[in-house]
Design an enzyme around this catalytic site. Structure first.
Site, mmCIF file in Angstrom:
data_model
loop_
_atom_site.group_PDB
_atom_site.id
_atom_site.type_symbol
_atom_site.label_atom_id
_atom_site.label_comp_id
_atom_site.label_asym_id
_atom_site.label_seq_id
_atom_site.Cartn_x
_atom_site.Cartn_y
_atom_site.Cartn_z
ATOM 1 N N GLU A 1 -25.567 -15.306 -38.723
ATOM 2 C CA GLU A 1 -25.856 -16.729 -38.479
ATOM 3 C C GLU A 1 -26.854 -16.978 -37.345
ATOM 4 O O GLU A 1 -26.620 -17.782 -36.452
ATOM 5 C CB GLU A 1 -24.536 -17.482 -38.248
ATOM 6 C CG GLU A 1 -23.601 -17.332 -39.447
ATOM 7 C CD GLU A 1 -22.212 -17.920 -39.251
ATOM 8 O OE1 GLU A 1 -21.951 -18.553 -38.226
ATOM 9 O OE2 GLU A 1 -21.363 -17.740 -40.157
ATOM 10 N N GLU B 1 -19.036 -14.339 -48.580
ATOM 11 C CA GLU B 1 -17.917 -15.193 -48.136
ATOM 12 C C GLU B 1 -17.653 -16.319 -49.134
ATOM 13 O O GLU B 1 -17.434 -17.474 -48.760
ATOM 14 C CB GLU B 1 -18.224 -15.774 -46.738
ATOM 15 C CG GLU B 1 -18.547 -14.715 -45.698
ATOM 16 C CD GLU B 1 -18.708 -15.259 -44.286
ATOM 17 O OE1 GLU B 1 -18.374 -16.432 -44.033
ATOM 18 O OE2 GLU B 1 -19.181 -14.492 -43.423
HETATM 19 O O1 G3I Z 1 -5.494 -15.548 -33.527
HETATM 20 C C1 G3I Z 1 -5.304 -16.843 -32.941
HETATM 21 C C2 G3I Z 1 -3.838 -17.122 -32.736
HETATM 22 O O2 G3I Z 1 -3.331 -16.181 -31.830
HETATM 23 C C3 G3I Z 1 -3.689 -18.558 -32.230
HETATM 24 O O3 G3I Z 1 -2.329 -18.854 -32.119
HETATM 25 C C4 G3I Z 1 -4.342 -19.547 -33.185
HETATM 26 C C5 G3I Z 1 -4.258 -20.973 -32.673
HETATM 27 O O4 G3I Z 1 -5.411 -21.709 -32.997
HETATM 28 O O5 G3I Z 1 -5.689 -19.193 -33.311
HETATM 29 C C6 G3I Z 1 -5.900 -17.907 -33.856
HETATM 30 O O6 G3I Z 1 -7.252 -17.659 -33.954
HETATM 31 C C7 G3I Z 1 -7.919 -18.312 -34.993
HETATM 32 C C8 G3I Z 1 -8.487 -17.243 -35.909
HETATM 33 O O7 G3I Z 1 -9.306 -17.857 -36.871
HETATM 34 C C9 G3I Z 1 -7.396 -16.455 -36.632
HETATM 35 O O8 G3I Z 1 -6.665 -17.279 -37.470
HETATM 36 C C10 G3I Z 1 -9.022 -19.126 -34.362
HETATM 37 O O9 G3I Z 1 -8.468 -20.224 -33.653
HETATM 38 C C11 G3I Z 1 -9.962 -19.647 -35.435
HETATM 39 O O10 G3I Z 1 -11.096 -20.243 -34.819
HETATM 40 C C12 G3I Z 1 -10.421 -18.494 -36.297
HETATM 41 O O11 G3I Z 1 -11.240 -19.010 -37.306
HETATM 42 C C13 G3I Z 1 -12.017 -18.062 -37.997
HETATM 43 C C14 G3I Z 1 -13.486 -18.427 -37.822
HETATM 44 O O12 G3I Z 1 -14.310 -17.613 -38.627
HETATM 45 C C15 G3I Z 1 -13.950 -18.221 -36.380
HETATM 46 O O13 G3I Z 1 -13.890 -16.855 -36.032
HETATM 47 C C16 G3I Z 1 -11.627 -18.114 -39.468
HETATM 48 O O14 G3I Z 1 -10.309 -17.582 -39.604
HETATM 49 C C17 G3I Z 1 -12.598 -17.288 -40.283
HETATM 50 O O15 G3I Z 1 -12.341 -17.501 -41.655
HETATM 51 C C18 G3I Z 1 -14.038 -17.737 -39.999
HETATM 52 O O16 G3I Z 1 -14.917 -16.908 -40.730
HETATM 53 C C19 G3I Z 1 -16.310 -17.229 -40.622
HETATM 54 C C20 G3I Z 1 -17.079 -15.939 -40.698
HETATM 55 O O17 G3I Z 1 -16.612 -15.033 -39.727
HETATM 56 C C21 G3I Z 1 -18.572 -16.187 -40.552
HETATM 57 N N1 G3I Z 1 -19.052 -17.168 -41.506
HETATM 58 C C22 G3I Z 1 -18.301 -18.424 -41.562
HETATM 59 C C23 G3I Z 1 -16.820 -18.145 -41.750
HETATM 60 C C24 G3I Z 1 -16.051 -19.413 -41.894
HETATM 61 O O18 G3I Z 1 -16.126 -20.134 -40.698
#
Ligand code: G3I
Length: 346
Positions: free
Chosen positions: A130, A235
């Protein structure tokens, strides 16, 4: 995976409950339907390298071991991204921005440590994720601001040196938007001119029911195929819910406030919407099969609807239906539509 075995790999992004085998039903589903996997979160910088002298490989190791146990093609996601990267990476330890040399040293250390650990086991890496704005210009990320444009060259060089046999990808969303796609093409050409070989483009393909137009999905595949790149659909999912601002972005920083009318299917998906989803998946896979010679892999961003990031983005706590398997891990009509696309291509 059987239906597409002569065309491309079929993958899913996995979460820890899946690859540590806590969720036995989903393990069965993964083994049956998919032949490649991507870690949804556990290899991101903040997870795998939370502090300067601390790498945390526990979950990433489990992910790779799971893939090997099932004989799957194991993908790494992602080495260099502006998001999910701790602030210390871009600072000098005294509250000022890191210098170019310090940030390059950190990038080198990170990429060498992570890629070397899984050398020969992770078969392809999303090296840079990105890096582009919607208009095709380079995103003003801390990587760009501190290192300069050659941060992309360096990232690919470090990854290539760490595992010369791994495939290396540039990964982004909304490449169906022609301005952004032109920016990606220009970026790949610049990397090539700098002596960097990019093996493939990762086109994320987070789409909605009506947008982008299917022609734009097709044009994206052919444009990168024509450049001699392997096209990886990295994705894939189909957003089913309305948005306040009708923007197609998959930028994780975009957030919207919740409201009941923006969560219309909390009690279940009506048949008409289910059929719409199937139609959309059918037309998408018709394009993928048509251009199977250019496509190496099609990976869904999750296994079942309940796991999808789209339940929490851009509005938290909604009930979304973007994948081929429902919350009970049962196949949806969209799966039949995908399988039909494979049959029709025979
Ligand atoms: O692991 C913590 C947990 O300990 C905590 O209690 C909870 C409370 O909010 O958060 C958890 O972390 C979250 C994590 O996902 C795991 O579920 C983060 O807040 C959340 O921001 C994170 O979101 C991920 C996001 O990327 C940011 O990294 C999504 O699961 C994931 O599907 C998404 O994937 C991205 C790709 O990497 C890149 N392209 C876009 C795609 C969709 O956004």
């Amino acid at each position: 995976k059987e239906a597409f075995k002569d065309k491309f790999l079929i993958g899913a992004a996995l979460n820890p409950a899946q690859f540590t085998e806590q969720n036995a039903t989903q393990v069965t589903l993964i083994a049956r339907h998919f032949n490649t996997i991507t870690p949804e979160n556990v290899m991101k910088w903040e997870k795998i390298h939370p502090a300067p002298d601390q790498f945390d490989f526990d979950l990433a190791d489990r992910y790779v071991e799971f893939g090997e146990k099932l004989g799957l093609v194991v993908i790494g996601h992602t080495l260099i991204w502006h998001s999910q990267t701790p602030r210390w990476v871009f600072e000098d330890g005294k509250g000022s921005p890191a210098s170019r040399d310090l940030l390059l040293a950190r990038m080198s250390n990170h990429i060498h440590t992570v890629v070397s650990r899984y050398k020969g086991r992770v078969q392809g890496w999303d090296v840079v994720n990105e890096a582009l704005n919607e208009d095709g210009s380079l995103r003003q990320s801390p990587w760009l601001k501190i290192i300069g444009e050659d941060y992309l060259v360096k990232a690919f060089e470090f990854a290539r040196a760490a595992d010369p046999k791994a495939e290396l990808y540039y990964n982004d969303f909304s490449l169906e938007n022609s301005a952004k796609r032109q920016g990606a093409i220009a970026l790949i050409k610049k990397l090539k001119a700098a002596g960097v070989k990019v093996d493939g483009i990762g086109t994320q393909t987070h789409v909605r029911l009506q947008t982008p137009a299917i022609q734009d999905v097709e044009d994206t595949i052919t444009a990168f195929g024509d450049l001699g790149l392997k096209v990886m659909v990295t994705e894939l999912d189909v957003e089913m819910l309305p948005r306040r601002a009708n923007s197609g972005t998959a930028d994780i920083s975009h957030r919207e406030a919740s409201s009941p009318e923006l969560n219309p299917y909390a009690a279940g998906l009506p048949d008409s919407a289910q059929q719409e989803l199937a139609r959309r998946y059918g037309e998408i896979f018709a394009v993928f099969t048509k251009h199977a010679d250019k496509i190496g892999r099609v990976t869904f961003w999750g296994v079942s609807d309940g796991d999808s990031w789209l339940n929490d983005w851009p509005i938290r706590g909604r009930t979304n239906y973007p994948l081929l398997f429902d919350r009970n891990n049962r196949p949806k009509p969209a799966l039949d539509a995908v399988l039909n696309a494979a049959r029709n291509a025979q």
